[in-house]
Scaffold this active site. Sequence first.
Site, PDB file in Angstrom:
ATOM      1  N   ASP A 139       0.812  -1.232   0.000  1.00  0.00           N
ATOM      2  CA  ASP A 139       0.000   0.000   0.000  1.00  0.00           C
ATOM      3  C   ASP A 139       0.843   1.279   0.000  1.00  0.00           C
ATOM      4  O   ASP A 139       0.334   2.353  -0.295  1.00  0.00           O
ATOM      5  CB  ASP A 139      -0.913   0.042   1.239  1.00  0.00           C
ATOM      6  N   GLN A 285      -2.250  -8.632  -6.731  1.00  0.00           N
ATOM      7  CA  GLN A 285      -1.279  -7.550  -6.504  1.00  0.00           C
ATOM      8  C   GLN A 285      -0.256  -7.905  -5.429  1.00  0.00           C
ATOM      9  O   GLN A 285       0.778  -7.264  -5.312  1.00  0.00           O
ATOM     10  CB  GLN A 285      -2.018  -6.271  -6.085  1.00  0.00           C
TER      11      GLN A 285
HETATM   12  O1  F6P Z   1      -2.438  -3.938   3.430  1.00  0.00           O
HETATM   13  C1  F6P Z   1      -2.234  -4.740   2.322  1.00  0.00           C
HETATM   14  C2  F6P Z   1      -3.536  -5.214   1.762  1.00  0.00           C
HETATM   15  O2  F6P Z   1      -3.264  -5.988   0.618  1.00  0.00           O
HETATM   16  C3  F6P Z   1      -4.548  -4.117   1.467  1.00  0.00           C
HETATM   17  O3  F6P Z   1      -4.239  -3.429   0.284  1.00  0.00           O
HETATM   18  C4  F6P Z   1      -5.825  -4.903   1.457  1.00  0.00           C
HETATM   19  O4  F6P Z   1      -6.958  -4.120   1.772  1.00  0.00           O
HETATM   20  C5  F6P Z   1      -5.595  -5.908   2.531  1.00  0.00           C
HETATM   21  O5  F6P Z   1      -4.207  -6.050   2.688  1.00  0.00           O
HETATM   22  C6  F6P Z   1      -6.204  -7.253   2.234  1.00  0.00           C
HETATM   23  O6  F6P Z   1      -5.982  -8.071   3.324  1.00  0.00           O
HETATM   24  P1  F6P Z   1      -6.349  -9.612   3.364  1.00  0.00           P
HETATM   25  O7  F6P Z   1      -5.138 -10.349   2.903  1.00  0.00           O
HETATM   26  O8  F6P Z   1      -6.653  -9.855   4.791  1.00  0.00           O
HETATM   27  O9  F6P Z   1      -7.509  -9.838   2.453  1.00  0.00           O
END
Ligand code: F6P
Length: 359
Positions: A139, A285
């Site tokens: 991020d 991503q």
């Molecule tokens: O903080 C990194 C991130 O990939 C964010 O961009 C996203 O909202 C979140 O983590 C997703 O998290 P999880 O892996 O818990 O779905």
Amino acid sequence: MRIAISTGGGDAPGLNAVIRAATLSALSRGWSVLGIKRGYAGLLGDDEIVPLTVESVRNIGHLGGTILRTTNRGNPFDFPRLQPDGSYVSVDRSDELIENARNLGIEAMISIGGDGSLAIAQKLVDKGMRIVGVPKTIDNDVSCTVTTFGFDTAVQTAIEAIDKLQTTAESHDRVMVLEVMGRDAGFIALHSGVAGSADVVLLPEIPWRLDAVCETIMERDRTGRKFAIVVVAEGAMDEHGETSLIGESMPGQAPRIGGIAHRLAKSIQQRTGKECRALVLGHLQRGGMPTGYDRFLATRFGAAATQAVADGKWGQMVALQTPNIVTVPIVDVLKESKRVDPHHDVVRTARACGISFGD
Ligand code: F6P
């Protein structure tokens, strides 16, 4: 000297390159290195602790993910404990963690993580643990560092998606809405939107109106450009000032953000009469091989973290302040999260190139 390395929070491409560089530079000083599996969980008996050797970090620098695994549910100060009735209560297991680390002969730790993991690291430092932080997140929202590793790879993935969406959008005269990650920060959307020549970029940092978005799309339409690419950051507020959340998160986990692309595509289609499709790029991503830039930065961070341990810089985080890697107090990093500055030259460049922010 015996040090330990842990990776916490969501994974980011480049983690293995940090682990490799930190391990090799520690071993070359004659230290021994332990890898704590799954964030701090390994120190709470919930996962393994493994020795990190030249062999165990061989040929991992180019790999995505983390050989140490990770979790975003392992805060030792707020640890979810399952009750017999199936519910969870939060317990503070930090003393147990410190005791376990002491029993293992761990003299210092390198904690690789985003703002959540850094906040935990600082609380452990306050309780006497000797920890150095390494900033990690796709991020790019960690303060005091120009960038974090993982961000460049995520942006690259988003640009490739935009490039592919351009050709299918043009073939069908469609509006394609691409949702990218970033939580409350719009860096991935901004950088990929600018580099990928999107038509509209919507960010959490710049309030937008559906009218303005649709006007940009219809203005293109009138000039013969019958398709459009809209890049929306997952954390961009909707027209009602609300962030889109998806379903339930697990105990101990932050609310999951996402889903705005589908709602936006529906609204644009209703308003303009143009055919719209939405794509949520999601965890693609976070996956795959880190870019050369991320590997390079991660390697520098790893070696700098070991140096910071050698220098006794407890409670400090390694950071890129171009062209140097420096250390900064984690308490300063935690004062505020980094966000897109609406007046930054990247935003001005985007506007100058005709990108609308829907404002
Ligand atoms: O903080 C990194 C991130 O990939 C964010 O961009 C996203 O909202 C979140 O983590 C997703 O998290 P999880 O892996 O818990 O779905």
